[in-house]
Design a protein around this motif. Sequence first.
Motif, PDB file in Angstrom:
ATOM      1  N   THR A   8      30.151  42.402  29.182  1.00 20.25           N
ATOM      2  CA  THR A   8      31.020  43.284  28.392  1.00 20.25           C
ATOM      3  C   THR A   8      31.858  42.549  27.350  1.00 20.25           C
ATOM      4  O   THR A   8      32.307  43.150  26.383  1.00 20.25           O
ATOM      5  CB  THR A   8      31.957  44.108  29.318  1.00 20.25           C
ATOM      6  N   CYS A  33      35.539  38.036  34.837  1.00 17.56           N
ATOM      7  CA  CYS A  33      34.375  37.233  34.440  1.00 17.56           C
ATOM      8  C   CYS A  33      33.347  38.156  33.771  1.00 17.56           C
ATOM      9  O   CYS A  33      32.258  38.383  34.285  1.00 17.56           O
ATOM     10  CB  CYS A  33      33.780  36.526  35.669  1.00 17.56           C
ATOM     11  N   PRO A  34      33.696  38.675  32.595  1.00 19.18           N
ATOM     12  CA  PRO A  34      32.949  39.786  31.987  1.00 19.18           C
ATOM     13  C   PRO A  34      31.874  39.332  31.006  1.00 19.18           C
ATOM     14  O   PRO A  34      31.995  39.552  29.803  1.00 19.18           O
ATOM     15  CB  PRO A  34      34.065  40.557  31.262  1.00 19.18           C
ATOM     16  N   HIS A  47      32.211  45.974  43.832  1.00 20.82           N
ATOM     17  CA  HIS A  47      32.225  46.342  42.419  1.00 20.82           C
ATOM     18  C   HIS A  47      31.319  47.554  42.174  1.00 20.82           C
ATOM     19  O   HIS A  47      31.671  48.476  41.437  1.00 20.82           O
ATOM     20  CB  HIS A  47      31.762  45.157  41.552  1.00 20.82           C
ATOM     21  N   VAL A  71      27.779  46.285  36.944  1.00 22.47           N
ATOM     22  CA  VAL A  71      29.235  46.228  37.122  1.00 22.47           C
ATOM     23  C   VAL A  71      29.655  44.781  37.312  1.00 22.47           C
ATOM     24  O   VAL A  71      29.150  44.084  38.192  1.00 22.47           O
ATOM     25  CB  VAL A  71      29.690  47.056  38.345  1.00 22.47           C
ATOM     26  N   GLU A  72      30.578  44.350  36.478  1.00 21.35           N
ATOM     27  CA  GLU A  72      31.055  42.973  36.600  1.00 21.35           C
ATOM     28  C   GLU A  72      32.565  42.964  36.712  1.00 21.35           C
ATOM     29  O   GLU A  72      33.229  43.945  36.386  1.00 21.35           O
ATOM     30  CB  GLU A  72      30.572  42.151  35.404  1.00 21.35           C
ATOM     31  N   PRO A  73      33.129  41.854  37.204  1.00 16.57           N
ATOM     32  CA  PRO A  73      34.589  41.790  37.309  1.00 16.57           C
ATOM     33  C   PRO A  73      35.228  41.601  35.937  1.00 16.57           C
ATOM     34  O   PRO A  73      34.664  40.906  35.091  1.00 16.57           O
ATOM     35  CB  PRO A  73      34.824  40.555  38.194  1.00 16.57           C
ATOM     36  N   LYS A  74      36.379  42.210  35.752  1.00 23.18           N
ATOM     37  CA  LYS A  74      37.085  42.036  34.485  1.00 23.18           C
ATOM     38  C   LYS A  74      37.485  40.578  34.273  1.00 23.18           C
ATOM     39  O   LYS A  74      37.728  40.157  33.144  1.00 23.18           O
ATOM     40  CB  LYS A  74      38.344  42.920  34.457  1.00 23.18           C
ATOM     41  N   CYS A  98      26.173  45.442  41.229  1.00 25.12           N
ATOM     42  CA  CYS A  98      27.109  44.427  40.756  1.00 25.12           C
ATOM     43  C   CYS A  98      26.298  43.315  40.081  1.00 25.12           C
ATOM     44  O   CYS A  98      25.122  43.108  40.386  1.00 25.12           O
ATOM     45  CB  CYS A  98      27.935  43.869  41.906  1.00 25.12           C
ATOM     46  N   THR A 143      29.702  47.723  32.700  1.00 26.55           N
ATOM     47  CA  THR A 143      31.122  48.039  32.755  1.00 26.55           C
ATOM     48  C   THR A 143      31.815  46.970  33.585  1.00 26.55           C
ATOM     49  O   THR A 143      31.152  46.235  34.326  1.00 26.55           O
ATOM     50  CB  THR A 143      31.349  49.447  33.353  1.00 26.55           C
ATOM     51  N   SER A 144      33.116  46.880  33.430  1.00 27.50           N
ATOM     52  CA  SER A 144      33.840  45.878  34.217  1.00 27.50           C
ATOM     53  C   SER A 144      35.012  46.535  34.917  1.00 27.50           C
ATOM     54  O   SER A 144      35.568  47.527  34.421  1.00 27.50           O
ATOM     55  CB  SER A 144      34.326  44.739  33.315  1.00 27.50           C
ATOM     56  N   GLU A 180      38.643  46.013  37.594  1.00 31.22           N
ATOM     57  CA  GLU A 180      39.698  45.095  38.030  1.00 31.22           C
ATOM     58  C   GLU A 180      39.620  44.852  39.530  1.00 31.22           C
ATOM     59  O   GLU A 180      39.237  45.719  40.299  1.00 31.22           O
ATOM     60  CB  GLU A 180      41.069  45.679  37.681  1.00 31.22           C
TER      61      GLU A 180
END
Lengths: 456, 456
Positions: A306, A302-303, A392, A297-300, A267, A364-365, A367
């Motif tokens: 991406t 706070c992207p 994540h 991997v990041e949260p959608k 993450c 990638t992000s 939800e």
Amino acid sequence: MSNNEIPYKIYLEESEMPKAWYNVRADMKNKPAPLLNPGTLQPMTVEELSVVFCEELAKQELDNDTAFIDIPDEIKGFYKMYRPSPLVRAYCLEEKLGTPAHIYYKFEGNNTSGSHKLNSAIAQAYYAKKQGLKGVTTETGAGQWGTALSMACSYLGLDCKVFMVKCSYEQKPFRREVMRTYGASVTPSPSETTNVGRKLLAEHPGTTGSLGCAISEAVEVAVGTEGYRYVLGSVLNQVLLHQSVIGLETKAALDKYGVKADIIIGCAGGGSNLGGLIAPFMGEKLRGEADYRIIAVEPKSCPSFTRGTYAYDFCDTGMVCPLAKMYTLGSDFIPAPNHAGGLRYHGMSSTLSQLYADGYMEATSVEQTEVFKAAEYFARVEGILPAPESSHAIKVAIDEALKCKETGEAKNIVFGLTGTGYFDMYAYEAFNDGKMSDYIPTDEEIAKSLEKLPKV
Amino acid sequence: MSNNEIPYKIYLEESEMPKAWYNVRADMKNKPAPLLNPGTLQPMTVEELSVVFCEELAKQELDNDTAFIDIPDEIKGFYKMYRPSPLVRAYCLEEKLGTPAHIYYKFEGNNTSGSHKLNSAIAQAYYAKKQGLKGVTTETGAGQWGTALSMACSYLGLDCKVFMVKCSYEQKPFRREVMRTYGASVTPSPSETTNVGRKLLAEHPGTTGSLGCAISEAVEVAVGTEGYRYVLGSVLNQVLLHQSVIGLETKAALDKYGVKADIIIGCAGGGSNLGGLIAPFMGEKLRGEADYRIIAVEPKSCPSFTRGTYAYDFCDTGMVCPLAKMYTLGSDFIPAPNHAGGLRYHGMSSTLSQLYADGYMEATSVEQTEVFKAAEYFARVEGILPAPESSHAIKVAIDEALKCKETGEAKNIVFGLTGTGYFDMYAYEAFNDGKMSDYIPTDEEIAKSLEKLPKV
């Protein structure tokens, strides 16, 4: 060595623990862009950085050449209290998924700070102590970093002043009390103890604070108090250096059993965990010795990788820190209130940003609700209730394992389980009650936030 | 092997983990007194016990002869997810205390239930599953046992109904949410779902519940629902049997490094942790093969060993369970509201009671504020924030180590660190704020509570 001989948990012997941190910058052809003085727009010098940071840490921050930096004995001693952390073979998860993939996770949550943050906290506290300082200041949101720092300072007999975002201070008292138990002073931010805090309180009475303001307060106190410096738990090169202990242990454990990773997943918020986990693998990749798929991997919500822009930006909302070149959503960007986990930083480590720009890793992000579904699934199967941040990586690791199920490939998937979710139960409650929702910022929101990028 | 070669943490190899539980009753000359049917006052039979408990567990409960009972493969597999737990050499604590003593602690907190309770939860869930049951019921106070059981049931696909004392359900939502994340149904007790609950609510509207009432509700549902049985997390012989895995691992780790324990210390509530930790050591003592000082530590606010009476008593406030002969303060005894930790059971394991009566172990009691002082001290030095329960043992271990400092003796002190305090931060907050107080029941209070002992 055959598969069956790999235990559920691989613990290195103490003698096998890393003796030096690995500095991935030494193997990068394109070095991360330098920090800039926000006034002169010139690269920051060690002298300039040393006003805010400890001198040794300022040196580490700017050292793009030394590949290995010895871990001081005192830090190695502290590491032995809670390290090596286990590299877990997720046999139960593999079986439940019915995947031919072999899944491994490096679990950094088996310490009271509940995460990997302790790896850098003890290093930063050690160098402060060595410099003869009285104490350090920092900011914390929900309290993971503040907890780690308070533990490290308590161990070394160093004073620790934590500015905790007021809404967390009031609504999430548990980590606050852990910090106090370790002897830290915890001040709700904004506070009346600093100029920036008083100013903000005068302008916005009743504000519940922000990370940006807490940083500004912590820096103000560090710079204005004899014998104090400011410390930070992520983003910085020095932090990634210390966190390389995660990746070095992971690689040593895999090597011990003759396992070659195919995919490495972490993450990404500011990048401290991801940068640490991938360090030695990335080193091999940079040197052309091996290839790995590396996925951030990041949260959608706070992207930065991406959907952000690769540019110089302010590191803090208060704009008191040096400028850094990074993938950023703009220093004004704040994730939606319903965003539960950490990973809420608007930017990304300069080192990781450069590596991503150069094509050495993917991003990638995901939800939020998907992340919590993966978290619950993992908890029930593997018995560890994961931090939302770590989840994540779990989500994407499961997705990759399911792809292997389709293709029949027995890939070795390694991911970072950065911590436990024991202090995140309000978020789990929202999920359990079906009240969790997703938020994806619009292009307009991101563009608006990026308007304030400094002109460099 | 020389002292310096002992690592900070001793992890057994998977192949060295116990393959059978040890039943200390097999080596006791004076067996623990049998459970009595409260109606007939005759010893309970397997058939009678099987109405409430799973059949295999009822057999284990009454088996005073079999020394070793094989751990089924499925349970060994589950154990491998979070065991072996580390036996930690407390180098930092020793150095800080300046004691020549060697201090070891067996740390059972590195799992999401946060304590040793999981060792028996998985066993009880396993036997329920094996019997073809649909689910189990239980009660929980603050939620440690309920959490462990929900994890075990989730792993095995078994339904889990937890009655949680209402004041904890409302005021301590974190463990409740952990249980829900693991798929358990958590009902605040007293509830409208049972006769006993409805009766109590009618008589005492607005009551916030008690452990006694929650037990009665859980038993009522277990007995009245097809395919369900009731399970309990402490006190019972079967629980001590499963918890022997703690002591067996501890002894194997010490033996591996040629260390002979001198003093073994454990906190004592119902006796599950203490009974498990000391089991193999007590076995050697009973067989005359070795001698150990074994110390039970209880809170001064709930001192069943040190101020109770050894007699038959009700196991629950609702008086629905069999009678057990034990050191007891009377089934009406409830520790003062300011008592923070667990260890609030009015009685004590029958097995441990018999061993104590026969002089095989000592008992001591400690005040709450002293316990939290020791907890804070330990957290700062050893880096683990301990559960209040475990901290009773820490307090006495430190006292014994300081005695060694006076005498110059390098004794080997072993204690059980049963769990972490992450869900006990309200108690730590009271301590941090200087608002924690002690309470010691008067002789009159205890005598009054003992008036209701059954006439056996």
